[in-house]
Design a protein around this motif. Structure first.
Motif, PDB file in Angstrom:
ATOM      1  N   GLU A   1       0.796  -1.025  -0.011  1.00  0.00           N
ATOM      2  CA  GLU A   1       0.130  -0.060   0.165  1.00  0.00           C
ATOM      3  C   GLU A   1       0.886   1.499   0.062  1.00  0.00           C
ATOM      4  OE1 GLU A   1      -2.918   0.119  -0.668  1.00  0.00           O
ATOM      5  OE2 GLU A   1      -3.653  -1.992  -0.512  1.00  0.00           O
ATOM      6  N   LEU A   2       1.868   1.343   0.396  1.00  0.00           N
ATOM      7  CA  LEU A   2       3.041   2.415   0.119  1.00  0.00           C
ATOM      8  C   LEU A   2       3.535   2.311  -1.033  1.00  0.00           C
ATOM      9  CD1 LEU A   2       4.756   4.411   1.562  1.00  0.00           C
ATOM     10  CD2 LEU A   2       6.457   2.859   2.360  1.00  0.00           C
ATOM     11  N   ILE A   3       4.177   1.216  -1.504  1.00  0.00           N
ATOM     12  CA  ILE A   3       5.137   1.146  -2.772  1.00  0.00           C
ATOM     13  C   ILE A   3       4.296   1.339  -3.920  1.00  0.00           C
ATOM     14  CG2 ILE A   3       6.780   0.034  -1.600  1.00  0.00           C
ATOM     15  CD1 ILE A   3       5.376  -1.833  -4.319  1.00  0.00           C
ATOM     16  N   LYS A   4       2.980   1.224  -4.080  1.00  0.00           N
ATOM     17  CA  LYS A   4       2.087   1.406  -5.217  1.00  0.00           C
ATOM     18  C   LYS A   4       2.068   2.652  -5.589  1.00  0.00           C
ATOM     19  CE  LYS A   4      -2.377   1.942  -2.844  1.00  0.00           C
ATOM     20  NZ  LYS A   4      -3.742   1.308  -2.625  1.00  0.00           N
TER      21      LYS A   4
ATOM     22  N   ILE B   1      11.589  -3.350  -2.555  1.00  0.00           N
ATOM     23  CA  ILE B   1      12.767  -3.323  -1.729  1.00  0.00           C
ATOM     24  C   ILE B   1      12.586  -2.178  -0.460  1.00  0.00           C
ATOM     25  CG2 ILE B   1      15.260  -3.460  -1.543  1.00  0.00           C
ATOM     26  CD1 ILE B   1      15.306  -4.907  -4.306  1.00  0.00           C
ATOM     27  N   ILE B   2      12.621  -1.079  -1.127  1.00  0.00           N
ATOM     28  CA  ILE B   2      12.511   0.062  -0.011  1.00  0.00           C
ATOM     29  C   ILE B   2      11.484  -0.034   0.830  1.00  0.00           C
ATOM     30  CG2 ILE B   2      12.333   2.653  -0.056  1.00  0.00           C
ATOM     31  CD1 ILE B   2      14.973   1.516  -1.075  1.00  0.00           C
ATOM     32  N   GLY B   3      10.294  -0.515   0.364  1.00  0.00           N
ATOM     33  CA  GLY B   3       9.179  -0.724   1.153  1.00  0.00           C
ATOM     34  C   GLY B   3       9.327  -1.647   2.306  1.00  0.00           C
ATOM     35  N   VAL B   4      10.144  -2.857   1.848  1.00  0.00           N
ATOM     36  CA  VAL B   4      10.359  -3.712   2.754  1.00  0.00           C
ATOM     37  C   VAL B   4      11.179  -3.152   3.923  1.00  0.00           C
ATOM     38  CG1 VAL B   4      11.872  -5.943   3.474  1.00  0.00           C
ATOM     39  CG2 VAL B   4      10.217  -5.756   1.174  1.00  0.00           C
ATOM     40  N   ARG B   5      12.177  -2.333   3.568  1.00  0.00           N
ATOM     41  CA  ARG B   5      13.053  -1.578   4.609  1.00  0.00           C
ATOM     42  C   ARG B   5      12.449  -0.522   5.519  1.00  0.00           C
ATOM     43  NH1 ARG B   5      18.250  -0.156   0.825  1.00  0.00           N
ATOM     44  NH2 ARG B   5      19.129  -2.186   0.530  1.00  0.00           N
ATOM     45  N   ALA B   6      11.391  -0.089   4.851  1.00  0.00           N
ATOM     46  CA  ALA B   6      10.453   0.847   5.509  1.00  0.00           C
ATOM     47  C   ALA B   6       9.566   0.208   6.627  1.00  0.00           C
ATOM     48  CB  ALA B   6       9.697   1.606   4.534  1.00  0.00           C
ATOM     49  N   ALA B   7       9.527  -1.126   6.670  1.00  0.00           N
ATOM     50  CA  ALA B   7       8.769  -1.802   7.368  1.00  0.00           C
ATOM     51  C   ALA B   7       9.502  -2.659   8.735  1.00  0.00           C
ATOM     52  CB  ALA B   7       8.098  -2.958   6.558  1.00  0.00           C
ATOM     53  N   GLY B   8      10.780  -2.012   8.700  1.00  0.00           N
ATOM     54  CA  GLY B   8      11.773  -2.630   9.380  1.00  0.00           C
ATOM     55  C   GLY B   8      12.185  -4.076   9.228  1.00  0.00           C
ATOM     56  N   LEU B   9      12.242  -4.496   8.091  1.00  0.00           N
ATOM     57  CA  LEU B   9      12.446  -5.760   7.574  1.00  0.00           C
ATOM     58  C   LEU B   9      13.650  -5.520   6.894  1.00  0.00           C
ATOM     59  CD1 LEU B   9       8.934  -7.418   6.730  1.00  0.00           C
ATOM     60  CD2 LEU B   9      10.341  -7.541   8.999  1.00  0.00           C
TER      61      LEU B   9
ATOM     62  N   VAL C   1      12.691 -12.375  -3.884  1.00  0.00           N
ATOM     63  CA  VAL C   1      13.289 -11.552  -2.803  1.00  0.00           C
ATOM     64  C   VAL C   1      12.776 -12.459  -1.380  1.00  0.00           C
ATOM     65  CG1 VAL C   1      13.099  -9.284  -1.514  1.00  0.00           C
ATOM     66  CG2 VAL C   1      12.382  -9.625  -3.909  1.00  0.00           C
ATOM     67  N   ASN C   2      14.007 -12.867  -0.660  1.00  0.00           N
ATOM     68  CA  ASN C   2      14.010 -13.290   0.681  1.00  0.00           C
ATOM     69  C   ASN C   2      13.507 -12.046   1.760  1.00  0.00           C
ATOM     70  OD1 ASN C   2      14.494 -15.749  -0.075  1.00  0.00           O
ATOM     71  ND2 ASN C   2      16.553 -15.656   0.124  1.00  0.00           N
ATOM     72  N   ILE C   3      12.679 -12.302   2.484  1.00  0.00           N
ATOM     73  CA  ILE C   3      12.328 -11.277   3.382  1.00  0.00           C
ATOM     74  C   ILE C   3      12.105 -11.630   5.004  1.00  0.00           C
ATOM     75  CG2 ILE C   3      10.228  -9.282   3.981  1.00  0.00           C
ATOM     76  CD1 ILE C   3       9.582  -9.931   1.195  1.00  0.00           C
ATOM     77  N   GLY C   4      12.393 -10.810   5.735  1.00  0.00           N
ATOM     78  CA  GLY C   4      12.479 -11.100   7.148  1.00  0.00           C
ATOM     79  C   GLY C   4      13.303 -10.365   7.866  1.00  0.00           C
ATOM     80  N   ARG C   5      13.572 -10.662   9.362  1.00  0.00           N
ATOM     81  CA  ARG C   5      14.215 -10.121  10.266  1.00  0.00           C
ATOM     82  C   ARG C   5      15.891 -10.705   9.990  1.00  0.00           C
ATOM     83  NH1 ARG C   5      11.747  -5.381  12.386  1.00  0.00           N
ATOM     84  NH2 ARG C   5       9.773  -5.898  13.109  1.00  0.00           N
TER      85      ARG C   5
END
Length: 216
Positions: free
Chosen positions: A57-60, A153-161, A190-194
């Motif tokens: 919803e952010l990166i769109k 990718i930037i959105g994933v970072r913005a989510a703290g991930l 894209v792998n995603i997580g902490r």
């Protein structure tokens, strides 16, 4: 080109000189760019559907040519689907993909023009033009899906991930597994997580402003 500790200190000091030119806070700039890294290992903390929805919803809102949106995303959650994906990953990407809390397969939709408005005020006739030109439509899909992947990718970072984007895989094989209709083409996983233990490789150097920017 090897970057030493002194080089990194100098770079940090240089960046600090221009920090007040940005609307982002230093903390936000660190989160999204300066301290963000591509993760190679992850903790077992799950990534929820709500987190992914917040990211999308952010990166769109990221800009693309003619507002086209060819990016399509498959979230690989089930063990069966994860196994099918891992089979097509290359080398060291196999264990990373096996253990990440969430994996996203990113693809370009070659029929993205179907989602464009029939009446497009900025570029009248854009939808019909793209429908009639397969080569141009594919090139447009590739470019803009790549733009959207960068926003993702930037959105994933913005989510703290942390994101671990990869192109080292059999793209045709992944496309057949996850997009059998033949209208979507996988181009990134894209792998995603902490981040987990030893998640980061050494920071690689970046080109400086004067090496990249000229004025005409």
């Amino acid at each position: 080109m090897t970057q030493t500790h002194d080089d990194l200190t100098e770079l940090t000091e240089l960046e600090a000189q221009f920090a007040d030119r940005l609307e982002l806070t230093p903390e936000a700039a660190d989160l999204l760019f300066r301290e963000a890294r591509s993760a190679n290992s992850f903790s077992d903390e799950p990534v929820t559907d709500e987190q992914v929805r917040a990211i999308y919803e952010l990166i769109k809102w990221g800009p693309t040519a003619m507002n086209n949106q060819p990016l399509r995303i498959v979230l690989v959650r089930s063990p069966e689907a994860r196994g099918r994906l891992v089979e097509h990953m290359g080398g060291n990407n196999k264990p990373k993909t096996s253990t990440a809390p969430l994996v996203a397969v990113l693809a370009a939709d070659d029929d993205f023009h179907d989602e464009l408005p029939t009446v497009f005020p900025v570029f009248p006739g854009a939808r019909d033009m793209l429908a009639a030109d397969d080569a141009n439509r594919r090139t447009t899909a590739d470019l803009n899906a790549a733009l959207q992947a960068a926003y993702f990718i930037i959105g994933v970072r913005a989510a703290g991930l942390a994101a671990g984007p990869m192109t080292g895989f059999d793209a045709d094989g992944v496309t057949r597994e996850f997009f059998p209709d033949g209208k979507h083409r996988a181009f990134m996983v894209v792998n995603i997580g902490r981040p987990g233990p030893d998640a980061w490789f050494d920071r690689l150097p970046r080109l400086g402003y004067d090496e990249v920017v000229t004025t005409a």
